[in-house]
Enzyme design. Sequence first.
Site, PDB file in Angstrom:
ATOM      1  N   GLY A 135       0.844  -1.204   0.000  1.00 56.94           N
ATOM      2  CA  GLY A 135       0.000   0.000   0.000  1.00 56.94           C
ATOM      3  C   GLY A 135       0.874   1.247   0.000  1.00 56.94           C
ATOM      4  O   GLY A 135       0.679   2.177  -0.804  1.00 56.94           O
ATOM      5  N   HIS A 136       1.881   1.255   0.879  1.00 56.04           N
ATOM      6  CA  HIS A 136       2.826   2.377   0.898  1.00 56.04           C
ATOM      7  C   HIS A 136       3.571   2.452  -0.440  1.00 56.04           C
ATOM      8  O   HIS A 136       3.778   3.538  -0.984  1.00 56.04           O
ATOM      9  CB  HIS A 136       3.852   2.200   2.017  1.00 56.04           C
ATOM     10  CG  HIS A 136       3.283   2.150   3.402  1.00 56.04           C
ATOM     11  ND1 HIS A 136       3.274   1.007   4.156  1.00 56.04           N
ATOM     12  CD2 HIS A 136       2.714   3.111   4.181  1.00 56.04           C
ATOM     13  CE1 HIS A 136       2.740   1.259   5.347  1.00 56.04           C
ATOM     14  NE2 HIS A 136       2.380   2.526   5.386  1.00 56.04           N
ATOM     15  N   LYS A 191      -7.073   4.800   2.458  1.00 59.19           N
ATOM     16  CA  LYS A 191      -7.229   3.837   3.566  1.00 59.19           C
ATOM     17  C   LYS A 191      -7.568   4.587   4.852  1.00 59.19           C
ATOM     18  O   LYS A 191      -8.422   4.181   5.619  1.00 59.19           O
ATOM     19  CB  LYS A 191      -5.924   3.049   3.714  1.00 59.19           C
ATOM     20  CG  LYS A 191      -5.696   2.380   5.034  1.00 59.19           C
ATOM     21  CD  LYS A 191      -6.457   1.104   5.100  1.00 59.19           C
ATOM     22  CE  LYS A 191      -6.282   0.290   6.359  1.00 59.19           C
ATOM     23  NZ  LYS A 191      -5.641   0.863   7.497  1.00 59.19           N
TER      24      LYS A 191
END
Length: 285
Positions: free
Chosen positions: A37-38, A150
């Site tokens: 995700g990062h 998120k």
Amino acid sequence: MTIVARTPGAMRRLALAWRRQGRTIGLVPTMGALHSGHASLIERAARENDRVVVSIFVNPKQFGPNEDFARYPRAFASDRRLCARAGAHAVYHPQVAAMYPEGFSTSVKVHGLSELLCGAFRPGHFEGVATVVLKLLEAVGPDRSYFGEKDYQQLVIIKTMARDLDLPGAIVGCPIIRERDGLALSSRNRYLAPQERAWAAELNAALRLAVKALRAGASPRQAEASAKRHLVKSIPLIRIDYVSVVDAKTLLPAGRPQEKRRKIRVLAAVRLGNTRLIDNLATSC
Ligand code: AMP
């Protein structure tokens, strides 16, 4: 390999040198324990800017006294490798004392938005987030900063702070990266025991159920109730902080369909054992 800056001064000098060379700068603020995700944020920043800084700082000011600051995962060496692979040029990794030296007494609060949803369960959390993000923006002076949807409430709060304080540079929201079963990637997922990990996928399933109900004509409150029923039914001992159908901009409870075509966000926060999970989905009604 990436350059590492460890103090606000060192970070500022590096960014200044880049700006003097006419380079644009993208910033990706994180707390480390990096995952795909990062990486998706870093890769996007690398596509859209000449230079990319990833900040890695577990910010004590955004943790409550009974939260997981001490045990939050820290993995600097592997994080630095992930940053390099994803296209970052520098990692900004200050120590707590460099960010909050003795006598530090300033905080930034986006009123209203910070008290809703997660803010109601984590008093002071978003004040800690806004304060550290302003400090990161000041040290780097980025053209663009990248935040994941998120943490949707965080994204709305940072956008509001940037607008209210006339901060230069754009705040860019990025889509949520998920596991195959729908669970949103999170550094905290590693706390989950195998059985909890299996149950955790039901959080996203519950949100999808709420979106489906809204699209079928259910009211926001009915949609929230159906998601909660699903959670209680499928995850033993779950504690639900909230499931809320809200206006995507104001984060206030969405009203009845006379407000048609408004952008809606369905957000939820739950606790499985000692782990708090959040997730959200977009829709309209
Ligand atoms: P954190 O390290 O958890 O503070 O997250 C740093 C940034 O990465 C925040 O802007 C998050 O919203 C974003 N992020 C975390 N998990 C994901 C994910 N699964 N997909 C997209 N962005 C994410």
